[in-house]
Design a protein around this motif. Sequence first.
Motif, short mmCIF file in Angstrom:
data_model
loop_
_atom_site.label_atom_id
_atom_site.label_comp_id
_atom_site.label_asym_id
_atom_site.label_seq_id
_atom_site.Cartn_x
_atom_site.Cartn_y
_atom_site.Cartn_z
N MET A 126 0.85 -1.18 0.00
CA MET A 126 0.00 0.00 0.00
C MET A 126 0.89 1.25 0.00
SD MET A 126 -2.90 1.01 2.73
CE MET A 126 -4.16 2.10 2.20
N ASP A 127 0.47 2.25 -0.72
CA ASP A 127 1.21 3.51 -0.79
C ASP A 127 0.56 4.52 0.15
OD1 ASP A 127 2.81 2.35 -2.74
OD2 ASP A 127 1.59 3.11 -4.38
N ILE A 128 1.41 5.29 0.82
CA ILE A 128 0.98 6.30 1.79
C ILE A 128 1.19 7.68 1.16
CG2 ILE A 128 1.28 7.21 4.11
CD1 ILE A 128 0.48 4.22 4.02
N GLU A 129 0.13 8.50 1.15
CA GLU A 129 0.27 9.84 0.59
C GLU A 129 1.06 10.72 1.54
OE1 GLU A 129 -2.19 13.47 -1.52
OE2 GLU A 129 -3.31 11.79 -0.69
N MET A 130 2.00 11.44 0.98
CA MET A 130 2.88 12.33 1.75
C MET A 130 2.82 13.73 1.14
SD MET A 130 4.33 10.02 3.82
CE MET A 130 5.94 10.40 4.44
N VAL B 77 7.10 11.23 9.64
CA VAL B 77 7.90 12.01 8.69
C VAL B 77 8.96 11.11 8.07
CG1 VAL B 77 7.54 14.25 9.79
CG2 VAL B 77 9.45 12.82 10.52
N LEU B 78 9.36 11.47 6.86
CA LEU B 78 10.38 10.74 6.13
C LEU B 78 11.40 11.74 5.61
CD1 LEU B 78 11.46 8.08 4.85
CD2 LEU B 78 10.08 8.67 2.84
N PRO B 79 12.62 11.71 6.13
CA PRO B 79 13.66 12.59 5.61
C PRO B 79 14.36 11.92 4.43
CG PRO B 79 14.49 11.43 7.53
CD PRO B 79 13.06 10.98 7.33
N ILE B 80 14.60 12.70 3.39
CA ILE B 80 15.35 12.20 2.23
C ILE B 80 16.47 13.20 1.96
CG2 ILE B 80 15.27 11.60 -0.22
CD1 ILE B 80 12.35 10.87 0.14
N TRP B 81 17.70 12.74 2.10
CA TRP B 81 18.85 13.60 1.82
C TRP B 81 19.03 13.69 0.32
CZ3 TRP B 81 18.03 11.32 6.32
CH2 TRP B 81 18.49 11.92 7.48
N VAL B 82 19.23 14.91 -0.18
CA VAL B 82 19.38 15.14 -1.62
C VAL B 82 20.58 16.04 -1.86
CG1 VAL B 82 16.91 14.83 -2.08
CG2 VAL B 82 17.82 17.13 -1.66
N GLU C 207 11.33 2.21 -3.17
CA GLU C 207 12.34 1.35 -2.54
C GLU C 207 13.34 2.16 -1.75
OE1 GLU C 207 14.14 -2.26 -4.56
OE2 GLU C 207 13.44 -1.09 -6.29
N LEU C 208 13.97 1.47 -0.80
CA LEU C 208 15.13 1.98 -0.07
C LEU C 208 16.13 0.84 -0.01
CD1 LEU C 208 16.67 4.01 1.67
CD2 LEU C 208 15.34 3.25 3.64
N LYS C 209 17.21 0.98 -0.79
CA LYS C 209 18.25 -0.05 -0.84
C LYS C 209 19.60 0.61 -0.63
CE LYS C 209 17.69 -1.81 -4.93
NZ LYS C 209 17.61 -2.58 -6.17
N ASP C 210 20.37 0.07 0.31
CA ASP C 210 21.72 0.58 0.56
C ASP C 210 21.73 2.10 0.75
OD1 ASP C 210 22.78 -2.02 0.27
OD2 ASP C 210 22.87 -1.77 -1.91
N VAL D 166 8.79 0.98 2.42
CA VAL D 166 9.86 1.97 2.46
C VAL D 166 9.81 2.73 3.78
CG1 VAL D 166 10.77 4.09 1.41
CG2 VAL D 166 10.02 2.19 -0.04
N LEU D 167 8.60 3.11 4.21
CA LEU D 167 8.46 3.81 5.48
C LEU D 167 8.92 2.93 6.63
CD1 LEU D 167 5.05 5.65 5.02
CD2 LEU D 167 7.32 6.68 5.16
N ALA D 168 8.58 1.66 6.58
CA ALA D 168 9.00 0.73 7.64
C ALA D 168 10.52 0.59 7.65
CB ALA D 168 8.35 -0.63 7.44
N LEU D 169 11.12 0.47 6.48
CA LEU D 169 12.58 0.37 6.39
C LEU D 169 13.26 1.66 6.84
CD1 LEU D 169 13.65 -1.46 3.12
CD2 LEU D 169 14.75 -1.64 5.35
N ALA D 170 12.69 2.79 6.44
CA ALA D 170 13.28 4.08 6.78
C ALA D 170 13.27 4.32 8.28
CB ALA D 170 12.56 5.21 6.06
#
Length: 162
Positions: free
Chosen positions: A1-5, A31-36, A80-83, A125-129
């Motif tokens: 399932m996808d979660i709207e952010m 919250v989900l931080p993504i470094w860019v 996805e979140l890999k490595d 992805v949220l669970a992994l993050a």
Amino acid sequence: MDIEMRIRGLMMDPNTNMPIIVLKDVGSDMVLPIWVGIYEANAIALEIEKQSASRPMTHDLTKNLIDYMNGRLDRIVITELKDDTFYAVLWLTHQGEAMTVDARPSDAIALALRADCPIYVAEPVLALAKLNTSGPSDGPSAEQLKKWLEGLNDDDLGRYKM
């Protein structure tokens, strides 16, 4: 399932001085931080602040091409979140046919802002993050970072400056 952010803010990591896109679940406080990178953050910041560059940026060009070809960006999904690397997919419709295109999350988010389409994150992805929120360097613990991100207020996420 996808979660709207939604984008909660764009800020600099106080430990690494790298930009962070902070996404927030529309249905909870997660919250989900993504470094860019700096350039990607700048493209996102320009759209957040509704400023335009003197010439079209890559994301503007991409949106213009989609529009010109009578296509539509329906949504983006961080899949996805890999490595320690996030992956994303653009969901497009062209001539009634749905298609997906692989993208970097920062590019997908910059394009989603320009196309005014929803941003989703796959639940796994949220669970992994949650298990891996220490960012790209050895800094604070995952729990310290989680508390810091959840405690941010609007002043903390104020105007993004390069």
